[in-house]
Write an enzyme that holds these catalytic residues in place. Sequence first.
Site, short mmCIF file in Angstrom:
data_model
loop_
_atom_site.label_atom_id
_atom_site.label_comp_id
_atom_site.label_asym_id
_atom_site.label_seq_id
_atom_site.Cartn_x
_atom_site.Cartn_y
_atom_site.Cartn_z
N ARG A 1 -2.44 -33.37 2.05
CA ARG A 1 -1.34 -34.71 2.00
C ARG A 1 -1.85 -36.00 3.06
O ARG A 1 -2.28 -34.66 3.74
CB ARG A 1 0.16 -34.03 2.46
CG ARG A 1 0.91 -33.81 1.74
CD ARG A 1 2.24 -33.26 2.07
NE ARG A 1 1.75 -31.95 2.82
CZ ARG A 1 3.31 -30.88 3.08
NH1 ARG A 1 4.35 -30.72 3.64
NH2 ARG A 1 2.74 -30.31 4.54
N HIS B 1 -2.35 -26.05 -0.44
CA HIS B 1 -1.11 -26.67 -1.06
C HIS B 1 -1.37 -28.14 -0.79
O HIS B 1 -1.79 -28.87 0.00
CB HIS B 1 -0.62 -25.92 0.26
CG HIS B 1 -0.28 -26.10 1.94
ND1 HIS B 1 -0.05 -27.21 2.04
CD2 HIS B 1 -1.26 -25.33 3.01
CE1 HIS B 1 -0.18 -27.50 3.51
NE2 HIS B 1 -0.92 -26.26 3.69
N CYS B 2 0.07 -28.30 -0.79
CA CYS B 2 0.37 -29.75 -0.66
C CYS B 2 2.00 -29.43 -0.49
O CYS B 2 2.04 -29.23 0.87
CB CYS B 2 0.55 -31.08 -2.42
SG CYS B 2 0.77 -29.77 -3.60
N SER B 3 3.12 -30.00 -1.02
CA SER B 3 4.23 -29.67 -0.55
C SER B 3 5.15 -29.06 -0.85
O SER B 3 5.38 -27.53 -0.76
CB SER B 3 5.64 -31.11 -0.69
OG SER B 3 4.65 -32.39 0.30
N THR C 1 -1.95 -30.07 -5.04
CA THR C 1 -2.42 -28.33 -4.95
C THR C 1 -2.56 -28.69 -7.13
O THR C 1 -3.74 -27.87 -6.85
CB THR C 1 -1.69 -27.20 -5.84
OG1 THR C 1 -0.88 -28.42 -3.79
CG2 THR C 1 -1.99 -26.26 -4.73
#
Length: 764
Positions: free
Chosen positions: A320, A416-418, A424
């Site tokens: 992000r 990772h992202c959220s 991802t």
Amino acid sequence: MERTRIAKVDDVKLVRRGEQVEGTLHLTPHHLIFCHTPLQAIEDGPARSAGPKPRELWITYPIIQTCTLRPAPSASHLPSSIRLRCRDFTFVCFCFADEKKARDVYDNIKAWTCKLGRVEKLYAFTYQPQQLEKDVNGWDIYDARAEWKRLGISDKGVDRGWRISRINSDYGFSPTYPALLAVPSGISDNTLNYAGRYRSRVRLPVLTYLHSVNNCSITRSSQPLVGVRGNRSIQDEKLLSTIFSTSHSNPPTSTPPSRPRSRQSRRSSEEDVSSTGSDPTLGDAEALEDEMIARAGNGDKTDGPRVYGAQQHNLIVDARPTVNALAMQAVGLGSENMDHYPFAAKVYLGIDNIHVMRESLNKVIETLKDSDVTPLAPNRDSLAKSGWLRHIAGILDGTGIIVRQVGLQHSHVLIHCSDGWDRTSQLSALSQLCLDPYYRTLEGFIVLVEKDWLSFGHMFRHRSGFLSSEKWFNIENERVGGENLGRPGFGNNTGPGHALENALLSAKGFFNKENTSRDSIVDSDGELYPYDIAQQNSKKAGPSSKNGPGEKSTTKVKETSPVFHQFLDATYQLLHQYPSRFEFNERFLRRLLYHLYSCQYGTFLYNNEKERVEAHLRDKTRSVWDYFISRKEQFLNDKFDATVDDKVRGRERLLLPASGEVRWWNELFGRTDAEMNGPTRVPQTHQGLGNSNGVAIKPTVLTGVETAEEAIGAGVPEKELGPDGVASVLASGLAGLGIGKGKGKEGWKSPSPSLKKEMEVEMQ
């Protein structure tokens, strides 16, 4: 059946790419079928005796993105029309002499498209395969245990620092994760149980790829639950520390691969890279990225030459933008506090969320939307302003960072992202595609999609919108009932911006009586491909708790996004840049995207492995891989060279993405290369203001590097990175969102309305 108002309409005119033919439109429960018989341009004896062969255009209902009815009273002497914009970028217009028939067809399409209510009513559950596919079982191609064994991980094999955990065998631990999880051998299931509580939706860090050359890993997870109080988890920290230590006891037993030649540099890859601080084969942007990561990882304490692979810079990749990630802390989520992870560095990538990607594709569609009524080429300036290629370049740039860290720096990477199922999945799958030649074979690519997209829970049902939405149906100039009156976007022809379409439809002689072209405008192959899908988060315990198999569900338009489409587009970029390194061809990618939306096969119908098991898809539907395996010869790349030799330039194991050379996937959009990419293309480096398509490319997708000691280049994604004084940009960016700079309680302010809106966009 109750939804069928009309099953057949004669004397329908199909307008496509500015040409028209007359034929018959059939409406079945799962398809629109337009049939016509093309005129013979050259009459010869055998052709005359056999008669011209009918041509057919098949359109599955789920692939229809928007449907617009344009009624015309008989006094206007204009035909009523139905315009379809399909997710494969097929644009067609059906014209009817009878307005009532046009309305009946419109109502029929709407009923079969967006009023099903259940996934089980889609075509996949009634599809009967052709004889060609009956001897193939695509469900058996991917076996998780077999893939882990190929990577060197098995219960009976040599311990390479990893084991297969069955903590999620019934999907009770993490409903959106696969049943089998590869975790460090030194971590117990009890530790996993506690560590999972610290990650969003219990998507804790687990293995997805182990590099055969250096035993370094790619792991994936969701964001941690840090919050404004700075929460931490000893078990999560222990898990990551163990993951990043797994290669220490197993040093590489083979010679590390040589650096492949970068497409962004004309310098030889054989130059000595150990004598300088940066690699000469990298472009300026890549060198800047590696230097920033190395500087942060070493605390800038190392003097003298730096040898690739000699220093390990284990990395946490938060996909992000920096401000987006930190803003999530205000709602109990966030990103790792690196004070508690001193064994790694963390980088932020400026990859935007699903809503930005959806709007970007909508702008591309807006540029192409008149493809049914005019053969004119799209406006390339408008295409450039969509930002689509910039997003693809950013994803490839992030992939390059991961590939260099694992393959050249001999480092471990956590992505990772959220929630870890959109950005991802893109970065994880593309990185493996560049690191491992196996995934560049047809079978290997299938395994990659099954593993990193299907098993790890990319939400295909939410992102693809298989059940459609009434918001995608529109009646123009409707004065009674007011359905979508004056609605902007595709299909609204009431404004001055649609003068071209109105003129074409009303011009005398536009609908010619003959079409003598030997190339029918109806594509019998039915190549209708793309539009895609991205990430949705709810605050409750997992998406599988809602709208599961057997429950009535609808499409939430704001949860759709072209995430998988972007992955295939990025794969196309790699295929174009390295045409001899892939066993499959471009058409394979197009057809895969088409069958994502055709709903002819069950592979992509649900959000995760648990839902597919509960729906008994193996027993009730066919796998999409049946289609490709039974027609394998159609999807093979005749330029493919399977030889892998790290000592021969052009045959190295690793691929380095050239994000500055992104181009429009013109075949996907049904356009020529000249129409989409211009008549001539002069390769340019990533460091310039744009590529040869005139698309502005940011110098790097990297928006920040952070360790326990310092932060380098942290800033909002719109700011260009620089080595000095950039940390203040992050502070100003957070201040603009109403967040304080400190880590303590005094440093945090209550989120402002603008911040809440920003967080909602990120969490949506």
